[in-house]
Design an enzyme around this catalytic site. Structure first.
Site, PDB file in Angstrom:
ATOM      1  N   THR A 152       0.801  -1.226   0.000  1.00 26.37           N
ATOM      2  CA  THR A 152       0.000   0.000   0.000  1.00 26.37           C
ATOM      3  C   THR A 152       0.832   1.274   0.000  1.00 26.37           C
ATOM      4  O   THR A 152       2.018   1.243   0.219  1.00 26.37           O
ATOM      5  CB  THR A 152      -0.937   0.031   1.228  1.00 26.37           C
ATOM      6  OG1 THR A 152      -1.738  -1.089   1.187  1.00 26.37           O
ATOM      7  CG2 THR A 152      -1.785   1.238   1.326  1.00 26.37           C
TER       8      THR A 152
ATOM      9  N   GLU B 172      -3.245  -4.021  -2.659  1.00 23.69           N
ATOM     10  CA  GLU B 172      -3.112  -5.055  -1.629  1.00 23.69           C
ATOM     11  C   GLU B 172      -1.673  -5.537  -1.518  1.00 23.69           C
ATOM     12  O   GLU B 172      -0.857  -4.823  -1.005  1.00 23.69           O
ATOM     13  CB  GLU B 172      -4.061  -6.222  -1.856  1.00 23.69           C
ATOM     14  CG  GLU B 172      -4.572  -6.917  -0.612  1.00 23.69           C
ATOM     15  CD  GLU B 172      -3.594  -7.315   0.483  1.00 23.69           C
ATOM     16  OE1 GLU B 172      -3.409  -6.508   1.414  1.00 23.69           O
ATOM     17  OE2 GLU B 172      -3.050  -8.422   0.466  1.00 23.69           O
TER      18      GLU B 172
ATOM     19  N   ASP C  24      -8.346  -9.875   1.303  1.00 23.31           N
ATOM     20  CA  ASP C  24      -8.613  -9.247   2.607  1.00 23.31           C
ATOM     21  C   ASP C  24      -9.904  -9.774   3.238  1.00 23.31           C
ATOM     22  O   ASP C  24     -10.198  -9.468   4.398  1.00 23.31           O
ATOM     23  CB  ASP C  24      -8.694  -7.722   2.486  1.00 23.31           C
ATOM     24  CG  ASP C  24      -7.318  -7.062   2.585  1.00 23.31           C
ATOM     25  OD1 ASP C  24      -6.323  -7.772   2.774  1.00 23.31           O
ATOM     26  OD2 ASP C  24      -7.244  -5.822   2.469  1.00 23.31           O
TER      27      ASP C  24
END
Ligand code: GLU
Length: 604
Positions: free
Chosen positions: A408, A428, A450
Site C-alpha cells: 500500500t 493489496e 482481505d
C-alpha cells in the site's frame, strides 16, 4: 517529465544488487528524497519524490489539495506500481477549509456478483485454498475503485478536471523514471511470480531481467491508458474496451508458457465493472486529549480501531517520564481494540457494524478496565459488545487474528486555502495479483484476499466473509486531526493490518510522548494485534524498553520481512499545521528507502 529540484548520483552497487556488472549499466541520477520540509502555500508528503513533485507542480499551478492528491496518486501509479494504481482501491479523507468539515470517499474494491462465501474454499476439502494461490489468481481481483475515486474527489472538491490532474503522470509514464534500489528490490521480491505472467514480465522485467538501478523505466502503455481516462473520464475503466480487457485478464490470466504455477480464473464480469460506485461516507469521529480525530469508516476498520485505541488510552496520562508504562498501555489498547475489530468490522452494506458504539468514550472506558499496569493480557482476547455497555471488562478467550498483507501507499496534501487530504490507496500485496492487463500498463489488485476465507471457528460471527458486491474489510487509516476545529495533523501509513497500530503509535509518540513529528515517524515500532507475541522492528527489540516491557509480561517477535531485507513496520507520511499558517511535511526517513516531503514555498 516532472523536474526534480536537486539530484544526487544513484549508487548502482553491482555486487549487492547482482546486476550484470560486465556491461556498463546506464546510471542516471535519482531524485533526492527529503523527509522533512517546512513552509507555506501547500505541501505534499508521499513515498516517492516524483509523485510528491507531481502534486507540488499542480499546487504551484493554482490547484488545490484535492487536485494535488489525485496528481500525486496518479504519479504513484507510475513510480510505485506495485503498491497502488488504477487497478486498485483506497480511501480518501478530505478537510474542507470553507466548511470546516471532514468528508470521505470509500473507493474500496468490490467483489464480483458471482462471489460466494465459499469462493476461497477448496471444493474437495472444504478448507481454505493456500493463501498464495488465492493471491496469484483472478479470484482475488476486486473491481477497482481508484479511477472512480479520483473522478469523484475532483468533481466534488477539486478545481481541475481529471485530464489535468493526470498530466504529470502521463509525462512520467511516457518519459520514464529512474529506477531506485527499492523498486528493484520489490521487483526482485516478486520476480518469480511476475515471470509466470507474460505482460507482467514484459513490463517489469525489461529484456527479461530485473530493472537496473539508475536505468530509466518507461510505461507507454500506462501513458496511453491515462490518456484514455483523460479523454473519456473514469468510465473508460468501467465500460468499453478497457473494461473488457480487465475482465479477460481476470477470467483468463495471461499466464506464460511453462509457468511454474497456475492462476485460477476469476469471477469478474463486465457488469461488475459497470456496477461499481464509490461510497461517500461520514468520517469516523472521536476525541483524544484536546483533539478531534477523523478517520475512515467501515468498510475500513481503520477509523474505528484507531479511535477505540485512543478512547482506551484517553483514560490514562501517558508521558515520556514513564515510557514503559506508555508503551505497555499502547500495546494493551491495540490488543483490545483488535479483538473488537475482528469481531465487528465488515462491509456495512452486509453486516451491522456498531461504529458509534465502538467509538463511544464509554466503551473505551469500559474496555480500559482490562488493563493492568503490572501484567499483560492473554491473547487472543475475546471481543466485547459495544451494544451492551459495561460488558467489556471480563477478558475471555477470542479467535486468532486473520492473516493480512503488508503493502500500500499513503499520501497527504494541503493547499494555501487550508484544505487537507489524507489518502491511502493500494493494490493489496506488493505487486497485487501479479496480473498486468495486457497492453494497458497496470497491475490488478488482489484485494479480495482481505476477506476472511472462512469463519475463525465454525458458527462464529464472520462479518468479513466474501460476498457478491461486497467490500473486503480494510485496515487503511487515513486520518485528519483537528485542534479547535482547525487542522493539526494529517497522517496515514501502508502496512496491511499494521497500519492501524502504526498510526496509533505515531500519534501517541507525538501527542503524548512529546516527540517531534519527524521523530515520532522515525521511532522504532511495535505492533500488537491481539496475538500472544507483539511484532516489532529490530530497533525496538534492541531498545531498553523491551526488557522492561517483558518484565510486565509483554512478548515480542521480530516482524516478518516485508518490503526490504530488514523487517519494517509501516511508512508514515504526514503533515503538521504550525502556527502562522506554516506547514511541516514529514515523510518516512528510512523505511523503504524513505519518502519525500515537499512544500510549495519553503521557509527561508
Ligand atoms: N489490503 C490492505 C488493507 O486494505 C492494505 C494493503 C496493505 O497495506 O497490505 O488493509
Amino acid at each position: 517529465m516532472v523536474t526534480i529540484g536537486k539530484t544526487v548520483l544513484a549508487v548502482a552497487c553491482c555486487a549487492a544488487l547482482a546486476v550484470a556488472c560486465g556491461s556498463p549499466a546506464p546510471s542516471e541520477p535519482q531524485p533526492v528524497r527529503s523527509p522533512v520540509a517546512v513552509g507555506s502555500d501547500g505541501a505534499v508528503s508521499s513515498v516517492n519524490p516524483y509523485a510528491s513533485q507531481a502534486g507540488i507542480d499542480v499546487l504551484k499551478a493554482g490547484g488545490n489539495a484535492v487536485d494535488a492528491a489525485v496528481a500525486t496518486a496518479a504519479a504513484l501509479g507510475v513510480v510505485e506500481p506495485y503498491s497502488a494504481g488504477i487497478g486498485g482501491g483506497g480511501y480518501f479523507v478530505y478537510y474542507d477549509a470553507r466548511t470546516g468539515k471532514v468528508q470521505t470517499l470509500d473507493g474500496r474494491e468490490t467483489a464480483p456478483a458471482a462471489m460466494k462465501p465459499e469462493t476461497f474454499l477448496d471444493p474437495a476439502t472444504g478448507r481454505p485454498i493456500p493463501f498464495d494461490q488465492a493471491v496469484n489468481s483472478g479470484l482475488s481481483v476486486g473491481v477497482p475503485g481508484t479511477p472512480a475515486t479520483w473522478e469523484q474527489a475532483l468533481r466534488g472538491w477539486g478545481t481541475i478536471p481529471l485530464s489535468r490532474a493526470l498530466d504529470p503522470a502521463i509525462r512520467l509514464a511516457q518519459d520514464g523514471f529512474v529506477v531506485g534500489d527499492q523498486f528493484r528490490a520489490e521487483t526482485a521480491m516478486n520476480e518469480q511470480r511476475f515471470r509466470a505472467v507474460t505482460p507482467t514480465t514484459q513490463l517489469f522485467l525489461p529484456g527479461g531481467e530485473l530493472p537496473v538501478v539508475g536505468s530509466r523505466l518507461r510505461n507507454p502503455d500506462l501513458a496511453a491508458t491515462y490518456r484514455l481516462l483523460a479523454q473519456e473520464g473514469a468510465r473508460a475503466v468501467y465500460h468499453g474496451a478497457l473494461a473488457e480487457d480487465i475482465v479477460r485478464a481476470v477470467q483468463q490470466p495471461p499466464v506464460a508458457q511453462g509457468a511454474d504455477r497456475t492462476f485460477r480464473p476469476g469471477l469478474m464480469q463486465t457488469a461488475d465493472l459497470a456496477a461499481y460506485t464509490v461510497a461517500p461516507r461520514e468520517p469516523t469521529h472521536s476525541t483524544y486529549r484536546d483533539l478531534d480525530i477523523y478517520g475512515m469508516a467501515p468498510s475500513s476498520s481503520g477509523g474505528t480501531t484507531v479511535g477505540e485505541t485512543l478512547n482506551i488510552l484517553g483514560n490514562y496520562q501517558l508521558s515520556s517520564a514513564d515510557r514503559v508504562q506508555a508503551l505497555h498501555h499502547y500495546l494493551e489498547a491495540t490488543r483490545i481494540a483488535y479483538a473488537d475489530r475482528n469481531r465487528w468490522l465488515g462491509d456495512p452494506a452486509f453486516t451491522t457494524v456498531p461504529t458509534d458504539g465502538l467509538l463511544s468514550p464509554e466503551f473505551g472506558k469500559d474496555r480500559a478496565c482490562l488493563i493492568s499496569p503490572t501484567a499483560t493480557l492473554a491473547s487472543p482476547l475475546a471481543p466485547a459488545d459495544p451494544n451492551h455497555p459495561a460488558s467489556g471488562c471480563p477478558a475471555g478467550v477470542g479467535a486468532a487474528p486473520p492473516r493480512e498483507g503488508p503493502s500500500t501507499t499513503h499520501l497527504v496534501t494541503s493547499d494555501r486555502q487550508g484544505n487537507v487530504v489524507s489518502y491511502t490507496l493500494t493494490i493489496e500485496q506488493t505487486g497485487g495479483s501479479g496480473i498486468t492487463v495486457p497492453g494497458r500498463g497496470f497491475l490488478l489488485n488482489n484485494e479480495l484476499t482481505d476477506f476472511d476465507f472462512a469463519p475463525s471457528t465454525p458458527g462464529a460471527p464472520a462479518p468479513n466473509l466474501p460476498g457478491a458486491g461486497k467490500r473486503p474489510r480494510s485496515s487503511m487509516a487515513p486520518t485528519i486531526v483537528l485542534r479547535g476545529g482547525k487542522p493539526f495533523l494529517a497522517i496515514g501509513s501502508p502496512g496491511g493490518s499494521t497500519i492501524i497500530t502504526t498510526v496509533a503509535q505515531t500519534l501517541v509518540n507525538h501527542i503524548d510522548l512529546g516527540m517531534s513529528l519527524p521523530d515520532a515517524i522515525a521511532a522504532p515500532r511495535a505492533s500488537q494485534r491481539n496475538s500472544a507475541n507483539t511484532e516489532a522492528e529490530q530497533a525496538f527489540l534492541d531498545s531498553p524498553d523491551r526488557a522492561a516491557l517483558e518484565r510486565l509480561g509483554q512478548r515480542f517477535v521480530l516482524a516478518p520481512p516485508t518490503l526490504s531485507p530488514l523487517p519494517q513496520i509501516g511508512a508514515v507520511e504526514a503533515l503538521e499545521f504550525l502556527d502562522g499558517g506554516a506547514v511541516q511535511a514529514a515523510a518516512e526517513p528510512v523505511r523503504r528507502t524513505g519518502g519525500s516531503a515537499m512544500v510549495v514555498t519553503p521557509r527561508p
